[in-house]
Structure formats: C-alpha cells, structure tokens
Scaffold this motif. Structure first.
Motif, mmCIF file in Angstrom:
data_model
loop_
_atom_site.group_PDB
_atom_site.id
_atom_site.type_symbol
_atom_site.label_atom_id
_atom_site.label_comp_id
_atom_site.label_asym_id
_atom_site.label_seq_id
_atom_site.Cartn_x
_atom_site.Cartn_y
_atom_site.Cartn_z
ATOM 1 N N UNK A 1 -8.204 -8.549 4.500
ATOM 2 C CA UNK A 1 -7.451 -7.899 5.590
ATOM 3 C C UNK A 1 -8.332 -7.093 6.537
ATOM 4 N N UNK A 2 -9.346 -6.421 6.008
ATOM 5 C CA UNK A 2 -10.197 -5.595 6.884
ATOM 6 C C UNK A 2 -10.979 -6.471 7.863
ATOM 7 N N UNK A 3 -11.422 -7.625 7.425
ATOM 8 C CA UNK A 3 -12.173 -8.510 8.318
ATOM 9 C C UNK A 3 -11.267 -9.328 9.223
ATOM 10 N N UNK A 4 -9.975 -9.254 9.021
ATOM 11 C CA UNK A 4 -9.016 -9.890 9.924
ATOM 12 C C UNK A 4 -8.559 -8.902 10.986
ATOM 13 N N UNK A 5 -8.618 -7.652 10.692
ATOM 14 C CA UNK A 5 -8.192 -6.614 11.621
ATOM 15 C C UNK A 5 -9.178 -6.491 12.772
ATOM 16 N N UNK A 6 -8.652 -6.220 13.967
ATOM 17 C CA UNK A 6 -9.524 -6.030 15.125
ATOM 18 C C UNK A 6 -10.493 -4.880 14.862
ATOM 19 N N UNK A 7 -10.009 -3.743 14.515
ATOM 20 C CA UNK A 7 -10.816 -2.575 14.151
ATOM 21 C C UNK A 7 -10.076 -1.830 13.058
ATOM 22 N N UNK A 8 -10.453 -2.018 11.838
ATOM 23 C CA UNK A 8 -9.777 -1.361 10.717
ATOM 24 C C UNK A 8 -10.367 0.029 10.512
ATOM 25 N N UNK A 9 -9.828 0.998 11.212
ATOM 26 C CA UNK A 9 -10.322 2.361 11.083
ATOM 27 C C UNK A 9 -9.581 3.138 10.007
ATOM 28 N N UNK A 10 -8.304 2.848 9.846
ATOM 29 C CA UNK A 10 -7.483 3.602 8.899
ATOM 30 C C UNK A 10 -6.929 2.649 7.848
ATOM 31 N N UNK B 1 1.094 -1.482 14.977
ATOM 32 C CA UNK B 1 1.743 -2.678 15.514
ATOM 33 C C UNK B 1 0.930 -3.958 15.343
ATOM 34 N N UNK B 2 -0.366 -3.843 15.118
ATOM 35 C CA UNK B 2 -1.193 -5.030 14.892
ATOM 36 C C UNK B 2 -1.798 -5.015 13.488
ATOM 37 N N UNK B 3 -1.137 -4.311 12.549
ATOM 38 C CA UNK B 3 -1.683 -4.089 11.214
ATOM 39 C C UNK B 3 -1.544 -5.252 10.250
ATOM 40 N N UNK B 4 -2.336 -5.166 9.179
ATOM 41 C CA UNK B 4 -2.321 -6.130 8.081
ATOM 42 C C UNK B 4 -1.896 -5.428 6.799
ATOM 43 N N UNK B 5 -1.183 -6.167 5.962
ATOM 44 C CA UNK B 5 -0.703 -5.664 4.679
ATOM 45 C C UNK B 5 -0.996 -6.723 3.630
ATOM 46 N N UNK B 6 -1.602 -6.320 2.523
ATOM 47 C CA UNK B 6 -1.862 -7.220 1.399
ATOM 48 C C UNK B 6 -1.148 -6.648 0.189
ATOM 49 N N UNK B 7 -0.432 -7.518 -0.515
ATOM 50 C CA UNK B 7 0.307 -7.064 -1.684
ATOM 51 C C UNK B 7 0.251 -8.101 -2.800
ATOM 52 N N UNK B 8 0.281 -7.606 -4.014
ATOM 53 C CA UNK B 8 0.401 -8.506 -5.155
ATOM 54 C C UNK B 8 1.813 -9.084 -5.168
ATOM 55 N N UNK B 9 1.994 -10.179 -5.885
ATOM 56 C CA UNK B 9 3.306 -10.833 -5.956
ATOM 57 C C UNK B 9 3.354 -11.693 -7.208
ATOM 58 N N UNK B 10 4.558 -12.177 -7.557
ATOM 59 C CA UNK B 10 4.639 -13.069 -8.729
ATOM 60 C C UNK B 10 3.818 -14.336 -8.493
ATOM 61 N N UNK B 11 3.478 -14.997 -9.555
ATOM 62 C CA UNK B 11 2.756 -16.262 -9.462
ATOM 63 C C UNK B 11 3.493 -17.206 -8.512
ATOM 64 N N UNK B 12 2.744 -18.024 -7.781
ATOM 65 C CA UNK B 12 3.383 -18.987 -6.884
ATOM 66 C C UNK B 12 4.270 -19.969 -7.640
ATOM 67 N N UNK C 1 0.769 -10.040 8.246
ATOM 68 C CA UNK C 1 0.208 -9.488 9.468
ATOM 69 C C UNK C 1 1.247 -9.453 10.571
ATOM 70 N N UNK C 2 1.162 -8.412 11.361
ATOM 71 C CA UNK C 2 2.040 -8.287 12.519
ATOM 72 C C UNK C 2 1.469 -9.011 13.730
ATOM 73 N N UNK C 3 0.164 -9.247 13.728
ATOM 74 C CA UNK C 3 -0.468 -9.795 14.921
ATOM 75 C C UNK C 3 -1.557 -10.832 14.634
ATOM 76 N N UNK C 4 -2.507 -10.504 13.788
ATOM 77 C CA UNK C 4 -3.703 -11.321 13.624
ATOM 78 C C UNK C 4 -3.550 -12.353 12.508
ATOM 79 N N UNK C 5 -4.076 -13.554 12.771
ATOM 80 C CA UNK C 5 -4.046 -14.641 11.803
ATOM 81 C C UNK C 5 -5.336 -14.599 10.986
ATOM 82 N N UNK C 6 -5.247 -14.722 9.659
ATOM 83 C CA UNK C 6 -6.428 -14.522 8.820
ATOM 84 C C UNK C 6 -7.535 -15.559 8.976
ATOM 85 N N UNK C 7 -7.222 -16.743 9.469
ATOM 86 C CA UNK C 7 -8.293 -17.717 9.660
ATOM 87 C C UNK C 7 -8.648 -17.897 11.137
#
Length: 181
Positions: A14-23, A87-98, A133-139
C-alpha cells in the motif's frame, strides 16, 4: 512463512501504491514488525493503535494516507476507517481464506461502499490480504522508484508487487463482480 515476508508485503504494497504516504496508521495488537517496515519510509508519520473502535473514532477525519489492519472487522469499523482515510487513501486488511467465498463476498460488498478498488493479493505463503483503494490502482499506480529504493528489504520489490496480484482463473471466476479492479 518467514515473518519478514508478511510484514514487508503488508506495509510496502500500500505505501508504494500511495502517491505520497506521509501518514500511516497500523491497527494491530502486535505491530512491532509492521511498524519497523513502515519506519523504512522516512517521510512517513507512523501511528500504531490497538483495535479499539473508541480509539479509531477519536482520530481526525481524513488524516491517513495508508491504514493497515490485522484486526477482525465489521461494517462499523470500516465506516470509521473510511472516515479517517484520506480521499486517495489505501487500506489493507486481513480476511478469511479465499476458499471461504461467502464470507469474503459479504466483506467485499461492505468494502465496496467505501472503495473503488478491492483486490486480494498474495503475502508470500498462499495467504492473501485485501488491498482497498479510493483512488490508486496497485499495479497501474505503483511508485517504481519508491518500491525499488527501500533499503534493507529481504523480499519485497517491484516485481514481487506486481506478481502478488496475479490470481488463478478459478478465483477470478468465483469473485467476478466482487473483486473491483
């Protein structure tokens, strides 16, 4: 699985997908390794809290670029995450197995209320987490210079970043319309 793989994948994707991950906010009851990885981004302001809805609800609106959560979650939790995420943030969360398709589809329906992009990605041992993500695509929006210039990594790099999002056809078919990319 080697712990460093998990920690590097949870933080740097997520940090490398964010434009500028300051917080960066880490929500975990054992955040030492995640915090250490986030600290590799010298421009980042890091806040680590245990999962308490009261603690999250006390945070300022739209104050985080990236939120990483290892804690069980529900719709109230996700609404609070949405409130404190920029508004352009990323969120990563654990989840059940696919393999637990119904639980994941319910989770993705809730997350779709808040995020344009919801994609599982591999964290190194055939387990996955959800990238939202609200804005940025990870790839499409990876910051290649940031991804390949982080000092001291044992696993993560830009090639691993891209590869982590590759999913087999059976997953694509099963989650068609739920994974939003």
């Amino acid at each position: 699985m080697r712990d460093f793989i998990y920690a590097e994948m949870m933080v740097h994707v997520p940090v490398c997908t964010s434009k500028e991950a300051e917080d960066i906010l880490i929500i975990s009851d054992n955040a030492e390794k995640l915090s250490a990885e986030a600290a590799r981004h010298s421009e980042a302001n890091l806040k680590v809290i245990n999962c308490s809805l009261n603690e999250i609800s006390a945070l300022d609106n739209k104050s985080y670029d990236v939120i990483i959560s290892e804690m069980p979650s529900d719709e109230i939790f996700f609404s609070q995450v949405n409130r404190v995420l920029k508004d352009d943030g990323q969120f990563v969360t654990t989840h059940p197995s696919l393999d637990d398709v119904e639980s994941n589809k319910k989770l993705m329906i809730i997350l779709a209320k808040y995020f344009k992009i919801i994609m599982p990605y591999n964290i190194g041992d055939s387990s996955t987490v959800l990238f939202c993500s609200k804005e940025y695509h990870p790839t499409a929006d990876i910051n290649l210079q940031r991804a390949d210039m982080i000092d001291g990594l044992n696993y993560y790099n830009s090639d691993i970043h891209y590869a982590a999002f590759a999913m087999g056809n059976y997953i694509r078919k099963e989650y068609l319309g739920f994974i939003k990319n």
